[in-house]
Design a protein around this motif. Structure first.
Motif, short mmCIF file in Angstrom:
data_model
loop_
_atom_site.label_atom_id
_atom_site.label_comp_id
_atom_site.label_asym_id
_atom_site.label_seq_id
_atom_site.Cartn_x
_atom_site.Cartn_y
_atom_site.Cartn_z
N LYS A 177 -7.40 -3.26 -4.10
CA LYS A 177 -8.35 -2.49 -3.50
C LYS A 177 -7.56 -1.12 -2.90
O LYS A 177 -6.49 -1.08 -2.45
N LYS A 178 -8.49 -0.08 -3.05
CA LYS A 178 -7.48 1.24 -2.84
C LYS A 178 -7.36 1.65 -1.29
O LYS A 178 -8.15 1.06 -0.47
N MET A 179 -6.18 2.08 -1.16
CA MET A 179 -6.15 2.67 0.24
C MET A 179 -6.50 3.95 0.57
O MET A 179 -6.60 4.73 -0.02
N THR A 180 -7.59 3.96 1.74
CA THR A 180 -8.28 5.04 2.06
C THR A 180 -7.91 5.61 3.28
O THR A 180 -8.06 6.88 3.40
N SER A 235 -2.73 -5.89 -8.98
CA SER A 235 -3.07 -5.05 -7.80
C SER A 235 -2.71 -3.57 -8.16
O SER A 235 -3.26 -2.65 -7.32
N GLY A 295 -0.26 2.47 -3.17
CA GLY A 295 -1.50 2.97 -2.78
C GLY A 295 -3.00 2.04 -2.99
O GLY A 295 -3.98 2.53 -2.72
N ARG A 296 -2.32 0.75 -3.02
CA ARG A 296 -3.52 -0.15 -3.04
C ARG A 296 -3.16 -1.48 -2.36
O ARG A 296 -1.79 -1.54 -2.15
N ASP A 308 -0.70 9.63 -1.59
CA ASP A 308 0.38 9.62 -2.89
C ASP A 308 1.12 10.75 -2.65
O ASP A 308 1.21 11.73 -3.21
N TRP A 352 -3.00 -1.91 -10.49
CA TRP A 352 -4.20 -1.06 -11.32
C TRP A 352 -5.54 -1.44 -10.83
O TRP A 352 -6.39 -0.57 -10.54
N LYS A 353 -5.52 -2.46 -10.15
CA LYS A 353 -7.10 -2.96 -10.00
C LYS A 353 -7.27 -3.29 -8.41
O LYS A 353 -8.32 -3.79 -7.91
N PRO A 391 0.77 -1.27 0.07
CA PRO A 391 0.12 -0.01 -0.07
C PRO A 391 0.87 1.40 0.00
O PRO A 391 0.54 2.34 -0.50
#
Lengths: 615, 193
Positions: free
Chosen positions: A552-555, A547, A469-470, A572, A549-550, A465
């Motif tokens: 789960k995004k880090m929130t 991962s 970022g994911r 970022d 590109w696809k 992550p």
């Protein structure tokens, strides 16, 4: 019951307590991020360089592993036709009249040699410490970047060029170097000694010399950054264990790789200028060579003076990464922080005075061997301290069994299994039976191959992550872990028995040895396991790139609720890492479950009356 | 202002990071020559070792490199004291003496070769050429740095800033290092033979 504090307003805390270095008053930030080429290719941002090292390392890992599958097929199924590999390997598959294709023995040796060189240097040195030293040293210490971003960029590109040269050597008409990854003379010193000893060996030397430059540039940067660029409050004793491990790794590299370079220079002189450092008047095709008085043992001393610290250059970063991951996901302070640091230092020191245990059987004086036996066995002490501390860190922890944690625990398992056989091999008397057998192969693959890979996987799943970022897929991660753990033991456990029976390593075929005939089925089993494990690694590669590109995004910026500084940057983060001030540090990095707080990051000031966690 | 030399001056960093990095690279170079001189001792102990006296060129080259170090030291002091003429001529003298060192080494190798000490023959000769040759390569790196310093001295306006003092110090320290390294190698090669 008091409520556990689990969230911190990091931006406010940094703005109030951070250290202002006036970074954003200068206009350096823009210089590094302008345009695609400066951002992604010739980047000087340590976070991009880390990803470059990682992806290049993955590329080489796939090639190195594929090579091992080809020679494992030869070892497991020597009777099967390999004609189907002809499109890939070309003339190295010899097809007879009946359509039966066999692997050329010269190429088998080349595959074994390249597998070792690639995995040891390109994957487990550059891919492991290159990636994580770059990513974590500035982030965990609270620095804007490395001491010299420019040298850091050069370090990657020297590694890249070394890779290009080595890759080119794979396609030579005479094949790549085939005299073993240790490149002992005379096979490495005489161009006429074997097919790979000519151009193949020349390119091997060019490639590895470039690689030494890369390691030295990187190492100088890492050490300087650790000693000079720590943020306010980050004393040496408040550094996470990852940083301690990278720091000692860099020192080992800085002091041992130049010795290898010296050996290479002498080898180049022997090959091209007719000197006799390592060659003597040996007989080649009935003719005495016109060299006098050289000895290959001298090369072995120089090689292993690097070679032994090198295995700690590989394993120390894995130890550091696993220590951190174990502590974060067990929600407990690492057990015995100071003992962990002192063990790293002790291992680093001892690694320089044990090199001749690789040479017990090459004619070293047995009394000198005693000295090396004793220091080799003493390494078991700091290693055992570390293992004890990892296990006690887990004890009573609130363990999250995610992929990163599983791999960190797997690392401990592998390190124990492989470390114990090291005690056998460290004894010069037992080594008379064991040397150059599959027992040695099993030992070092488990303790520095698989274990280092497990530490690396733990690091990748944990810091993914931070890098992209994911998140990586947990389901695929768990399949990857269990398959690899079981598979790795299935490959290397049987090799201990084969080795104890005296089966020598590096042999192309055992047709001529009746005594080894009953190992046929075991060799088949090992090969099948190796193929399965290879495809599981491809699953990991798929997961990794999918991962990016696809995933789960880090929130939130601190998804693991860890205490170290890398999780205080924006998701970022641009060049310079922190948008405003640098966080200042007020505590050690392992304040988990302290005074009714679930975790307390390093940048949180001490409250009144609070005692430091590392007392 | 010193801070603009580096993107991160660090907190309570007493030594400039670039200078510290330079010292680390000295450690690395020392290990390389330590390896070669250790290999020299090991090889010598195994016998079949040709002894030879060093030609006098190496005495002159030693004087040249010590002289160039002194000139460079004087030049740096003069730069800090804003004495333009001494700074300039000190640097030029150091450059000439440094180049003379490499040329004299080359003459020394030629004389040694004419004595019959060949690179290919006995290992003592091979070691001698390898060690002194590798040292000369490091000196050439120092001469490249001196060229940059010369270029700056002649192209930039004479302006003593912390940044320029720092950069000049890096060059001078590296030069002193290759000088001391040569003295070690010379003493080693004279006494261990």
């Amino acid at each position: 019951m008091a409520e556990l504090i689990t969230t911190y307003d990091t931006d406010v805390i940094i703005a109030e307590n951070g250290y202002d270095d006036h970074f954003h008053e200068h206009h350096h930030g823009d210089k590094y991020q302008s345009g695609f080429i400066h951002h992604y290719i010739f980047s000087m941002d340590h976070k991009i360089i880390a990803r470059q090292f990682l992806i290049t390392g993955i590329f080489w890992a796939i090639i190195g592993a594929a090579m091992s599958i080809i020679f494992r097929m030869q070892l497991g199924f020597p009777e099967e036709s390999m004609t189907w590999l002809k499109p890939l390997l070309g003339k190295w598959i010899v097809v007879d009249d009946t359509g039966m294709g066999t692997l050329a023995p010269e190429f088998y040796y080349a595959l074994v040699t390249m597998h070792g060189t690639i995995l040891v240097f390109f994957v487990l040195t550059a891919g492991l410490s290159g990636t994580f030293s770059n990513l974590l040293i500035p982030l965990q210490l609270g620095a804007r970047d490395m001491a010299s971003p420019f040298l850091n960029m050069l370090s990657y590109w020297f590694f890249f060029t070394a890779g290009v040269v080595m890759f080119y050597s794979l396609f030579l008409n005479t094949g790549p170097f085939s005299g073993g990854w240790t490149a002992y003379p005379p096979l490495s010193a005489l161009p006429q000694a074997s097919t790979g000893s000519g151009t193949g060996m020349t390119l091997w030397l060019v490639s590895l010399t470039l690689f030494v430059v890369s390691v030295l540039l990187g190492g100088v940067n890492y050490i300087t950054t650790v000693l000079n660029l720590r943020t306010q409050g980050m004393t040496l004793w408040r550094m996470p264990l990852t940083i301690w491990a990278f720091f000692v790794t860099a020192i080992l590299g800085l002091l041992s790789f130049p010795v290898l370079a010296s050996g290479f220079f002498m080898l180049i002189f022997d090959r091209s200028l007719g000197t006799s450092f390592f060659l003597s008047d040996i007989f080649i095709e009935g003719q005495a060579l016109d060299r006098v008085g050289g000895t290959p043992i001298l090369y072995q001393h120089l090689f292993w003076f690097l070679g032994h610290p090198e295995v700690y250059i590989i394993i120390l970063p894995a130890m550091g990464l696993s220590s951190e991951v174990l502590s974060v996901h067990a929600r407990k302070p690492i057990f015995g922080y100071k003992a962990m640091v002192l063990s790293i230092l002790a291992i680093g020191f001892l690694s320089f005075i044990v090199w001749a245990h690789h040479m017990f059987m090459s004619g070293v004086n047995p009394f000198i061997s005693n000295f090396f036996v004793i220091f080799t066995l003493i390494i078991a002490v700091p290693s055992a301290i570390k293992v004890f501390n990892w296990i006690t860190t887990l004890w009573g922890g609130n363990i999250r069994l995610n992929s990163a944690m599983l791999f960190a625990i797997g690392f401990v398992s592998m390190f124990i299994s492989g470390g114990l056989t090291g005690i056998f091999l460290g004894n010069s008397a037992i080594d008379i039976q064991m040397h150059d057998t599959y027992f040695v192969v099993a030992h070092f693959h488990i303790v520095m191959g698989i274990a280092a890979f497990f530490g690396m996987f733990a690091g990748i799943y944990h810091w993914y992550p931070k890098m992209f970022g994911r998140f990586m897929s947990e389901t695929m991660g768990k399949i990857h872990f269990w398959g690899t753990l079981i598979g790795a033991y299935a490959i290397f456990w049987p090799m201990h028995y084969i080795g104890m029976a005296g089966v020598p390593r590096r042999y192309y075929s055992f047709d001529a040895f009746d005594a080894f005939r009953h190992f046929t089925d075991m060799n088949k089993f090992i090969t099948v396991a190796a193929i399965i494990v290879f495809f599981l690694q491809l699953l990991f590669v798929l997961n990794f790139f999918y991962s990016i590109w696809k995933g789960k995004k880090m929130t939130t910026r601190n998804p693991w609720e860890a205490t170290t500084l890398e999780w205080t940057t924006p998701i970022d983060a641009g060049h310079g890492n922190w948008p405003g001030k640098i966080p200042s540090v007020h505590r050690w990095p392992y304040d988990y479950n302290k005074d009714e707080r679930e975790y307390v990051p390093q940048h949180i000031p001490m409250v009144e009356g609070e005692e430091a966690g590392d007392h | 202002m010193v801070t603009d030399v580096n993107i991160n001056p660090g907190y309570r960093s007493r030594v400039h990071p670039q200078k510290f990095a330079l010292w680390l690279s000295f450690a690395s170079i020392i290990m390389m020559f330590a390896a070669l001189t250790s290999a020299y001792i090991v090889k010598q102990a195994s016998g079949n070792w040709l002894e030879f006296a060093l030609p006098s060129e190496f005495i002159f080259s030693t004087i040249a490199i010590i002289g160039s170090s002194i000139c460079l030291h004087v030049s740096l002091k003069a730069f800090k004291n804003r004495n333009r003429a001494i700074h300039k001529y000190g640097l030029i003298a150091a450059f000439i003496l440094g180049t003379a060192f490499v040329v004299l080494q080359y003459f020394g190798w030629n004389t040694l070769f004419s004595f019959g000490v060949d690179l290919k023959g006995n290992a003592s000769g091979s070691f001698f050429y390898l060690i002194t040759g590798l040292h000369a390569v490091h000196v050439l790196g120092g001469i490249a740095a001196l060229c940059v310093a010369l270029y700056h001295t002649f192209s930039l306006p004479f302006n003593v800033t912390a940044r320029r003092v720092h950069r000049y110090e890096l060059v001078v320290q590296y030069w002193h290092f290759v000088d001391i390294l040569w003295l070690y190698l010379l003493i080693f090669l004279v006494f261990v033979k």
